[in-house]
Design a protein around this motif. Sequence first.
Motif, PDB file in Angstrom:
ATOM      1  N   UNK A 187       2.300  25.586  46.153  1.00 46.30           N
ATOM      2  CA  UNK A 187       1.421  24.423  46.172  1.00 46.30           C
ATOM      3  C   UNK A 187       1.380  23.670  44.837  1.00 46.30           C
ATOM      4  N   UNK A 188       2.098  24.155  43.825  1.00 46.55           N
ATOM      5  CA  UNK A 188       2.286  23.349  42.613  1.00 46.55           C
ATOM      6  C   UNK A 188       3.334  22.263  42.823  1.00 46.55           C
ATOM      7  N   UNK A 189       4.030  22.291  43.962  1.00 42.58           N
ATOM      8  CA  UNK A 189       5.102  21.333  44.209  1.00 42.58           C
ATOM      9  C   UNK A 189       6.437  21.769  43.654  1.00 42.58           C
ATOM     10  N   UNK A 190       6.561  23.033  43.316  1.00 44.36           N
ATOM     11  CA  UNK A 190       7.781  23.581  42.725  1.00 44.36           C
ATOM     12  C   UNK A 190       9.032  23.173  43.504  1.00 44.36           C
ATOM     13  N   UNK A 191       8.976  23.202  44.824  1.00 38.68           N
ATOM     14  CA  UNK A 191      10.099  22.757  45.657  1.00 38.68           C
ATOM     15  C   UNK A 191       9.872  21.338  46.175  1.00 38.68           C
ATOM     16  N   UNK A 192       8.679  21.086  46.659  1.00 40.04           N
ATOM     17  CA  UNK A 192       8.403  19.818  47.335  1.00 40.04           C
ATOM     18  C   UNK A 192       8.694  18.611  46.459  1.00 40.04           C
ATOM     19  N   UNK A 193       8.347  18.683  45.177  1.00 46.75           N
ATOM     20  CA  UNK A 193       8.438  17.508  44.317  1.00 46.75           C
ATOM     21  C   UNK A 193       9.867  17.032  44.096  1.00 46.75           C
ATOM     22  N   UNK A 194      10.855  17.899  44.364  1.00 47.37           N
ATOM     23  CA  UNK A 194      12.257  17.504  44.178  1.00 47.37           C
ATOM     24  C   UNK A 194      12.890  16.952  45.449  1.00 47.37           C
ATOM     25  N   UNK A 195      12.200  17.078  46.574  1.00 52.40           N
ATOM     26  CA  UNK A 195      12.742  16.588  47.842  1.00 52.40           C
ATOM     27  C   UNK A 195      11.887  15.478  48.459  1.00 52.40           C
ATOM     28  N   UNK A 196      10.624  15.441  48.087  1.00 50.40           N
ATOM     29  CA  UNK A 196       9.726  14.383  48.545  1.00 50.40           C
ATOM     30  C   UNK A 196       9.029  13.785  47.327  1.00 50.40           C
ATOM     31  N   UNK A 197       8.835  12.500  47.353  1.00 46.95           N
ATOM     32  CA  UNK A 197       8.137  11.870  46.238  1.00 46.95           C
ATOM     33  C   UNK A 197       6.716  12.408  46.161  1.00 46.95           C
ATOM     34  N   UNK A 198       6.292  12.897  44.987  1.00 41.37           N
ATOM     35  CA  UNK A 198       4.895  13.319  44.828  1.00 41.37           C
ATOM     36  C   UNK A 198       3.959  12.138  45.081  1.00 41.37           C
ATOM     37  N   UNK A 199       2.716  12.406  45.394  1.00 43.79           N
ATOM     38  CA  UNK A 199       1.774  11.320  45.721  1.00 43.79           C
ATOM     39  C   UNK A 199       1.692  10.236  44.658  1.00 43.79           C
ATOM     40  N   UNK A 200       1.894  10.585  43.393  1.00 40.27           N
ATOM     41  CA  UNK A 200       1.740   9.610  42.312  1.00 40.27           C
ATOM     42  C   UNK A 200       3.044   8.888  41.981  1.00 40.27           C
ATOM     43  N   UNK A 201       4.139   9.175  42.705  1.00 39.56           N
ATOM     44  CA  UNK A 201       5.446   8.613  42.362  1.00 39.56           C
ATOM     45  C   UNK A 201       6.103   7.979  43.583  1.00 39.56           C
ATOM     46  N   UNK A 202       7.117   7.175  43.310  1.00 36.02           N
ATOM     47  CA  UNK A 202       7.860   6.548  44.391  1.00 36.02           C
ATOM     48  C   UNK A 202       9.101   7.339  44.766  1.00 36.02           C
ATOM     49  N   UNK A 203       9.604   8.158  43.845  1.00 33.10           N
ATOM     50  CA  UNK A 203      10.827   8.923  44.072  1.00 33.10           C
ATOM     51  C   UNK A 203      10.597  10.397  43.757  1.00 33.10           C
ATOM     52  N   UNK A 204      11.367  11.292  44.398  1.00 34.19           N
ATOM     53  CA  UNK A 204      11.280  12.716  44.026  1.00 34.19           C
ATOM     54  C   UNK A 204      11.743  12.928  42.593  1.00 34.19           C
ATOM     55  N   UNK A 205      11.335  14.030  42.025  1.00 28.91           N
ATOM     56  CA  UNK A 205      11.833  14.425  40.708  1.00 28.91           C
ATOM     57  C   UNK A 205      13.250  14.982  40.843  1.00 28.91           C
ATOM     58  N   UNK A 206      14.045  14.958  39.777  1.00 27.56           N
ATOM     59  CA  UNK A 206      15.389  15.544  39.852  1.00 27.56           C
ATOM     60  C   UNK A 206      15.311  17.054  40.035  1.00 27.56           C
ATOM     61  N   UNK A 207      16.418  17.631  40.489  1.00 24.43           N
ATOM     62  CA  UNK A 207      16.429  19.069  40.749  1.00 24.43           C
ATOM     63  C   UNK A 207      16.304  19.897  39.476  1.00 24.43           C
ATOM     64  N   UNK A 208      16.466  19.286  38.312  1.00 19.96           N
ATOM     65  CA  UNK A 208      16.157  20.011  37.081  1.00 19.96           C
ATOM     66  C   UNK A 208      14.685  20.426  37.053  1.00 19.96           C
ATOM     67  N   UNK A 209      13.836  19.683  37.742  1.00 13.09           N
ATOM     68  CA  UNK A 209      12.412  20.040  37.769  1.00 13.09           C
ATOM     69  C   UNK A 209      12.215  21.360  38.513  1.00 13.09           C
ATOM     70  N   UNK A 210      12.878  21.506  39.657  1.00  3.06           N
ATOM     71  CA  UNK A 210      12.784  22.785  40.363  1.00  3.06           C
ATOM     72  C   UNK A 210      13.263  23.922  39.472  1.00  3.06           C
ATOM     73  N   UNK A 211      14.405  23.749  38.819  1.00  2.87           N
ATOM     74  CA  UNK A 211      14.953  24.827  37.999  1.00  2.87           C
ATOM     75  C   UNK A 211      14.072  25.124  36.790  1.00  2.87           C
ATOM     76  N   UNK A 212      13.412  24.107  36.253  1.00  3.11           N
ATOM     77  CA  UNK A 212      12.497  24.324  35.130  1.00  3.11           C
ATOM     78  C   UNK A 212      11.271  25.113  35.578  1.00  3.11           C
ATOM     79  N   UNK A 213      10.714  24.726  36.704  1.00  4.67           N
ATOM     80  CA  UNK A 213       9.566  25.458  37.241  1.00  4.67           C
ATOM     81  C   UNK A 213       9.979  26.880  37.627  1.00  4.67           C
ATOM     82  N   UNK A 214      11.171  27.005  38.189  1.00  4.31           N
ATOM     83  CA  UNK A 214      11.681  28.318  38.585  1.00  4.31           C
ATOM     84  C   UNK A 214      11.837  29.227  37.370  1.00  4.31           C
ATOM     85  N   UNK A 215      12.294  28.672  36.262  1.00  7.95           N
ATOM     86  CA  UNK A 215      12.416  29.431  35.012  1.00  7.95           C
ATOM     87  C   UNK A 215      11.083  30.089  34.662  1.00  7.95           C
ATOM     88  N   UNK A 216       9.993  29.340  34.745  1.00  7.38           N
ATOM     89  CA  UNK A 216       8.675  29.890  34.417  1.00  7.38           C
ATOM     90  C   UNK A 216       8.270  30.968  35.409  1.00  7.38           C
TER      91      UNK A 216
END
Length: 610
Positions: A98-127
């Motif tokens: 529910x932090x959007x770890x996966x969702x934010x890279x495939x669907x635009x978060x509520x505050x954005x028009x586009x999804x984040x790049x897949x580097x975001x998933x890998x960065x969150x995954x690192x943590x």
Amino acid sequence: MGDGRDYSQFQEGRHLNYWAVDETAQREIERVYDAEDFAYAEPKLAELGAIIGNTVADNADYIDTHGPELHTYDKHGNVQNFVRYPAEQFENERLVYETGLIADCFRAPPEREEPLPLTHFLSMFYLLTYAEGSGFGCPVAMTAGAAHVLELFDDGSLSAYYEALTSREHDEMIEGAMFLTEEQGGSDVGANETTAEYDEAADCWRLTGEKWFCSNIDAEGTLALARTPDAPDGTEGLSMFLVPHGDPDDGVLTKGRRRAFDGPPPVDAVNDQLYRRLKDKLGTTAVPTGEVEFEDTKAYLVGEEQNGFKQMTEMLNLERLSNATGACGIMGRALLESKIHAATREAFGDTIDQYPLMRADLVDMAVDHEAATAFTFEAARLFAEREQAVREGEDAEETYRLMRLLIPIAKLRTARMAIDTTSYAMEIQGGNGYVEEFVTNRLLRDAQVLPIWEGTENILALDVLRALEREDAHEPFMAAMQDRLDGIDHPALDAHAELVEEEYQQLTMALGDLATADGEYAQLTAKRLSNYIFDVFTAALLLEQAQKQLADGEGRLALVARRFIDRELADQQGRGITSGDRFPLEHFDAVVRFASVAPDELLEQARADD
């Protein structure tokens, strides 16, 4: 120069924010985002770092000794394939997804028009892997991988599964899995014997066969390879299918629907398959891994028939990057535990981080972590750049060719580095490191699977040869190397840049020789070549970043680069014993504690060395 971060303020590597204490990750992750994306992502990374460092880390230790249990049959002998999880597992799932770890890279978060790049998933995954390296990390990575495959290849007929894989709400989501391995085939995917027959009456395919090593066995949306009638042998004849855990006639069986049942789902609510048993594994307890029998199991074709292996390789690129990112996260946690213990454990009247041998060990563990993280996130940057181009219908051929070379090397090298780092982290803890109540033994057990998942070192090394032979990956590699080396002109880096240039020339000669060598000899040297590429490219990456840091008035990363190059590329007489090198004693605070270093200090040292 100050002392840097005081690790004696911590008792152990938990109940803290993993993002806040990892300056290596902060630097590398910021580097691979553009400025606008990073400004949006940084608060999310900090939020997740706190969640992982507090709740998830404690839950992970509990789950390691109270893992999932499989109940294949109900009390009447009917197949129910029910996996019972501890409540802590569900809490970890909800908090992380529910932090959007996966969702934010495939669907635009509520505050954005586009999804984040897949580097975001890998960065969150690192943590995440600071606490759950290869346990819960495995389902998370495969869920992202399954979503990636459907995004690339589904014609829209599986949109309900894609939406569930990328949901921000835990109740509405499903997890993914990838069932590839069969007992007779192992790494030889082309030996797959599972068959698929189309059932016109049910309007679906039916799979029959056995899968031998199935992690996240009860995932709600599993990808599997099978051979359709009259398909050729080998990988060319394989097609990819999505196999639901629930009976697909009832719609997508989401997490929320599963929990709504009073106990296990009724027999008629699950798909026709048999979960024979769970593997009794060395580690990765949080993810149930077992054996599955398909017998006329309902499934849906993904993409084109007989295109399954190609589609699987797209998923493997992300899975291998996840593996490498997880290795870096595990190394980061092992290093953190080691720094804290060394700063708080007293022996012979002083904390053990004051002794020369321990200082040398911590310095080299820190340099390894820096090197692994730099290489992996550069590969991640290329992967995300290519995927963004695909989404936008643009060409990214050069990026793809370099990515194809770096990803298998990242997975090959970092997996081994994670084992070495976690093994020594146990030793630093002494006898406690070997005890279940202390985390280092779990870090080692979870790290040990990393060279096996998504291709062994031999398989990866052969893939490196394929990237060089089929994609001419040496061309973008050489361009990237020369571009970096041409930009190094700070006098504090001169000697080491010259050494890397010499090694790069030796590497290009080796690549030329292998291009004309017979196949057996090329295979014989493939692992040595892969590690050589890692060493030379990582040296150039670290020098490039050190150059930028020096321009900003900071010299710490120059020390890291110099240590890595001296250790991995320099010839040392008498194995370095006669060199008089006092690097760990002189630069311990800078490398281990992130103390600031004035560039002038490095210049003075360089002049003294001359």
